[in-house]
Design a protein around this motif. Structure first.
Motif, short mmCIF file in Angstrom:
data_model
loop_
_atom_site.label_atom_id
_atom_site.label_comp_id
_atom_site.label_asym_id
_atom_site.label_seq_id
_atom_site.Cartn_x
_atom_site.Cartn_y
_atom_site.Cartn_z
N LEU A 67 0.87 -1.16 0.00
CA LEU A 67 0.00 0.00 0.00
C LEU A 67 0.92 1.22 0.00
N PRO A 68 1.02 1.94 -1.17
CA PRO A 68 1.97 3.04 -1.22
C PRO A 68 1.67 4.07 -0.13
N GLY A 69 2.72 4.55 0.49
CA GLY A 69 2.55 5.59 1.51
C GLY A 69 2.25 5.03 2.88
N ALA A 70 2.18 3.72 2.99
CA ALA A 70 1.87 3.17 4.31
C ALA A 70 2.80 2.01 4.62
N ASP A 71 3.17 1.93 5.89
CA ASP A 71 3.98 0.79 6.32
C ASP A 71 3.05 -0.07 7.18
N ILE A 72 2.76 -1.26 6.70
CA ILE A 72 1.80 -2.10 7.42
C ILE A 72 2.53 -3.05 8.36
N VAL A 73 2.07 -3.09 9.58
CA VAL A 73 2.71 -3.91 10.60
C VAL A 73 1.64 -4.81 11.21
N ILE A 74 1.98 -6.07 11.47
CA ILE A 74 1.05 -6.94 12.19
C ILE A 74 1.58 -7.13 13.60
N ARG A 75 0.73 -6.87 14.58
CA ARG A 75 1.15 -7.04 15.97
C ARG A 75 0.51 -8.30 16.53
N TYR A 76 1.35 -9.25 16.97
CA TYR A 76 0.84 -10.54 17.45
C TYR A 76 0.71 -10.51 18.96
N GLU A 77 -0.40 -11.03 19.47
CA GLU A 77 -0.55 -11.16 20.91
C GLU A 77 -1.00 -12.59 21.23
N ASP A 78 -0.42 -13.15 22.26
CA ASP A 78 -0.68 -14.55 22.63
C ASP A 78 -1.94 -14.67 23.49
N SER A 79 -2.96 -15.31 22.95
CA SER A 79 -4.20 -15.46 23.73
C SER A 79 -4.28 -16.82 24.42
N LYS A 80 -3.30 -17.68 24.21
CA LYS A 80 -3.23 -18.98 24.89
C LYS A 80 -4.48 -19.84 24.67
N ASN A 81 -5.27 -19.53 23.66
CA ASN A 81 -6.56 -20.19 23.42
C ASN A 81 -7.43 -20.13 24.67
N ASP A 82 -7.39 -19.00 25.35
CA ASP A 82 -8.12 -18.83 26.60
C ASP A 82 -9.02 -17.61 26.46
N ALA A 83 -10.30 -17.79 26.75
CA ALA A 83 -11.28 -16.72 26.51
C ALA A 83 -10.95 -15.46 27.31
N ARG A 84 -10.47 -15.64 28.54
CA ARG A 84 -10.18 -14.45 29.36
C ARG A 84 -9.01 -13.67 28.79
N GLU A 85 -7.96 -14.41 28.40
CA GLU A 85 -6.80 -13.74 27.79
C GLU A 85 -7.24 -12.98 26.54
N ALA A 86 -8.10 -13.65 25.75
CA ALA A 86 -8.53 -13.06 24.49
C ALA A 86 -9.30 -11.76 24.73
N ARG A 87 -10.10 -11.73 25.79
CA ARG A 87 -10.87 -10.51 26.08
C ARG A 87 -9.93 -9.38 26.49
N ASN A 88 -8.88 -9.72 27.26
CA ASN A 88 -7.91 -8.69 27.64
C ASN A 88 -7.23 -8.12 26.41
N ILE A 89 -6.84 -9.02 25.51
CA ILE A 89 -6.16 -8.57 24.29
C ILE A 89 -7.12 -7.72 23.45
N ALA A 90 -8.37 -8.18 23.35
CA ALA A 90 -9.35 -7.46 22.55
C ALA A 90 -9.50 -6.04 23.09
N GLN A 91 -9.55 -5.91 24.40
CA GLN A 91 -9.70 -4.59 25.01
C GLN A 91 -8.48 -3.73 24.68
N MET A 92 -7.31 -4.36 24.76
CA MET A 92 -6.07 -3.62 24.49
C MET A 92 -6.03 -3.16 23.03
#
Lengths: 372, 304
Positions: A64-89
């Motif tokens: 995408l010209p003019g943009a630097d695209i970055v993917i940020r990975y977060e470990d949810s441990k396949n755990d619903a609570r972790e996933a909700r924390n990450i989602a909020q973040m």
């Protein structure tokens, strides 16, 4: 003197132009929540590996010209609570305009509520529970749901002349939906379901279930589980000498299944949307890139993640540098005939369900092969 | 009622129970001596399985050699674990610390921490997926007895449990180190007062308990065909339940309760559904705790 001043002005002008150019390279961040530790870590690894290749391919093709695209990975441990924390973040971080993941339906749906509330587009590569995309207009997925795959397999089993089938399914959101979509379709096509047995995730001993099933003497068994459980199940089926034919959902499709359970897998029939031996140049390019970089043949989970990232990036390219969460969502919703490695993908404009193609496969002599 | 399928279910249950029993033996030994739960026992079991698997993939020796190697590695792991997670909490020798519940319970958490670290390190090194085991080593060859079916793994695990129990009873009641282990188990302070090297007895307990744990790991891994960094967790919980039901420090009691749990699980699967089997196992635990607070095979004992 005048010349010197002119030189200074030119230098300033150059600096301004250069500054403007660097200000134009805007960083666009996509969040990716996935299990990188815990007992589903190998799925998350495959997603991340595939996503890295997907992003690199996108950049190599012009990006995408003019943009630097970055993917940020977060470990949810396949755990619903972790996933909700990450989602909020992710939701609180204004630089993130779209999210990929999570892995299981249960965890993806837990996070989805937060994305729905905060208005962040979420695209899961694997959440196939029918209710996932019904949560809000912000949810998308790149996997055929069990409400498509179940009837597809039910039809196949009826064609093979099976009339009485036992279903064995993992007890989670996905397993429940997979078992009921199959069972409903099979009954609608005139077959009988002798029993549906659910087991807790992590179960490795299926002999009790097999013995119980064998009492009702079904013609066939339908498995809604992953390859690890599938390997144990098929080995113990051979051990207890249960004669019924075995069919399974695409979740079983993994070369590891054959490596783990050996000859016990022969005769298994299953559906899939990605076959690494597919001669399609796109598929071969991905399989080679993955194999060179990570030393393994990618499975369908990696392929679905690669396509999910591709769909997301294509939508981003359509919205341009000034993409917002809203415009990205709208672009995702318009995805049509995305030429992925898991078949062409179109999101239904009404339901946002992906429309994809599935093939029939069978294991014989220790190899998966497509059956016409 | 007593149809052939039901008999097969009892057999299935006994073989599940034997797996729990194999793990419960080492677990109970360590508890009996230290009076603390060693949460890392499940990881010792996993380490045993991985070491055995590496040996199988690299050298492919006979099964007996694999088990001996697992025993050796188990002993080393046990001593290391004791050093890292338990010894630091025995620094203080005064009576108040020896009697302190907080000191003892701190090791419960340190062993839990050690287990989490070990599990995640193994996940990083080996990956979370199930390891591929050469087919020739799998203990899954069916042995038909009339219409019933068992596997060679059932026989091996039954034999291993018997051998472990016999060796342990011999060691505890016929050797000097066994005598000092029993003395420490009975009263750590009293043992120290009469001049027993309690540290040595505790280290020996860890070495022996972990040897049994590691050997159990490789045998069960080959039997189930499942070797993953997480493999120790679920049987660890069941072994813990069996230990509590059996009276905390009775090794034969733990073995019998492990068999009861296994049979309960498979019968529950038969009559209700597989999803209910853990509930039944834990219901057994609660019933035992309510009606037999000392455990079914436990004897009253001062827990200072």
């Amino acid at each position: 003197m005048a010349l010197k001043r002119l030189g200074a002005i030119v230098a300033m002008a150059v600096a301004v132009v250069a500054g403007a150019a660097s200000a134009q390279t805007k960083q666009i961040v996509l969040g990716y929540e996935l299990p990188l530790s815990g007992d589903s870590a190998h799925y998350g690894e495959a997603f991340r590996n595939a996503a890295e290749i997907g992003l690199a391919d996108f950049k190599a093709a012009g990006g995408l010209p003019g943009a630097d695209i970055v993917i940020r990975y977060e470990d949810s441990k396949n755990d619903a609570r972790e996933a909700r924390n990450i989602a909020q973040m992710f939701a609180d971080d204004k630089s993130i305009i779209g999210v990929l993941g999570d892995f299981s339906s249960t965890v993806s749906m837990a996070a989805a509520e937060i994305y729905a509330k905060s208005g962040v587009p979420q695209l899961s590569q694997t959440a196939s529970h029918p209710d996932f995309v019904k949560i809000s207009k912000w949810q998308f997925r790149n996997i055929t749901t069990q409400s498509y795959e179940g009837p597809f397999n039910a039809e196949w089993m009826r064609e093979k002349g099976h009339t009485k089938v036992a279903v064995v399914a993992i007890q989670n959101d996905w397993g429940l939906s997979a078992a009921s979509s199959f069972a409903d379709a099979f009954k609608a096509k005139g077959g009988a379901i002798s029993s549906i047995e659910y087991f807790n995730p992590g179960t490795r001993d299926f002999r009790s279930i097999l013995t119980k099933i064998n009492r009702t003497k079904p013609d066939a068994i339908y498995l809604c589980m992953f390859y690890e459980e599938g390997a144990s199940f098929l080995q113990q089926r051979q051990q207890l000498n249960v004669a019924a034919a075995v069919f399974g959902a695409s979740s079983l499709y993994n070369d590891q299944l054959i490596a783990l359970a050996g000859p016990a897998v022969d005769g298994l029939m299953l559906s899939s949307n990605f076959v690494p031996t597919n001669p399609d140049p796109k598929v071969q390019a991905f399989v080679n890139a993955y194999n060179t970089k990570y030393g393994a043949i990618p499975n369908q989970f990696a392929a679905q993640a690669y396509d999910a990232v591709g769909i997301m990036l294509t939508a981003l390219k359509k919205t341009g540098v000034n993409a917002t969460r809203d415009s990205l969502r709208d672009a995702l919703a318009q995805t049509k005939d995305y030429p992925g490695i898991t078949g062409q993908t179109t999101f239904d404009p009404e339901t946002r369900e992906p429309v994809k193609t599935v093939v029939r496969m069978m294991v014989s002599n220790g190899k998966f092969s497509v059956v016409p | 009622m007593l149809d052939i399928y039901f008999v097969q279910q009892i057999i299935n249950g006994l073989s599940i129970g034997l797996v729990y029993a194999l793990m419960a033996i080492g677990f109970t030994l360590i508890f009996g001596v230290l009076n603390v739960v060693n949460f890392a026992h499940g990881e010792v079991y996993t380490v045993g399985a991985f070491v055995g698997l590496l040996l199988i993939t690299w050298v492919a020796p006979p099964l007996l050699v694999v088990v001996l190697a697992a025993l050796a590695v188990g002993a080393v792991t046990g001593v290391g674990l004791e050093r890292i997670a338990f010894k630091p909490f025995r620094r203080f020798r005064d009576e108040a610390s020896l009697r302190s519940r907080a000191m003892r319970e701190a090791t419960l958490l340190s062993s839990l921490a050690a287990s989490i670290v070990a599990r995640e390190v193994m996940t990083l090194v080996f990956g979370a997926h199930m390891q591929t085991i050469p087919q020739a080593y799998l203990l899954q060859r069916p042995i038909a007895i009339g219409p019933l079916s068992i596997t060679n793994g059932d026989v091996v695990i039954f034999g291993a449990s018997l051998a472990m129990l016999a060796a342990l009873q011999f060691m505890l009641f016929r050797t000097r180190i066994g005598l000092s282990i029993r003395a420490v188990s009975n009263s750590p302070m009293g043992a120290r007062f009469v001049g027993i090297d309690t540290d040595r007895a505790i280290i020996a307990t860890f070495a022996i308990g972990s040897m049994l744990g590691a050997a159990a790991g490789i045998l069960v891994g080959l039997y189930d065909g499942t070797i993953t960094p997480q493999m120790g967790f679920a049987p660890g919980i069941k072994a813990f339940v069996a230990m509590v039901m059996g009276g905390l420090s009775s090794i034969p009691g733990a073995v019998i309760c492990a068999l009861i749990l296994g049979v309960a699980e498979s019968v529950t699967t038969d009559f209700l559904a597989s999803g209910w089997k853990d509930l039944v196992a834990y219901a057994f635990l609660i019933v035992t705790l309510v009606f037999f607070p000392q455990g079914i095979f436990g004897v009253g004992r001062e827990r200072a």
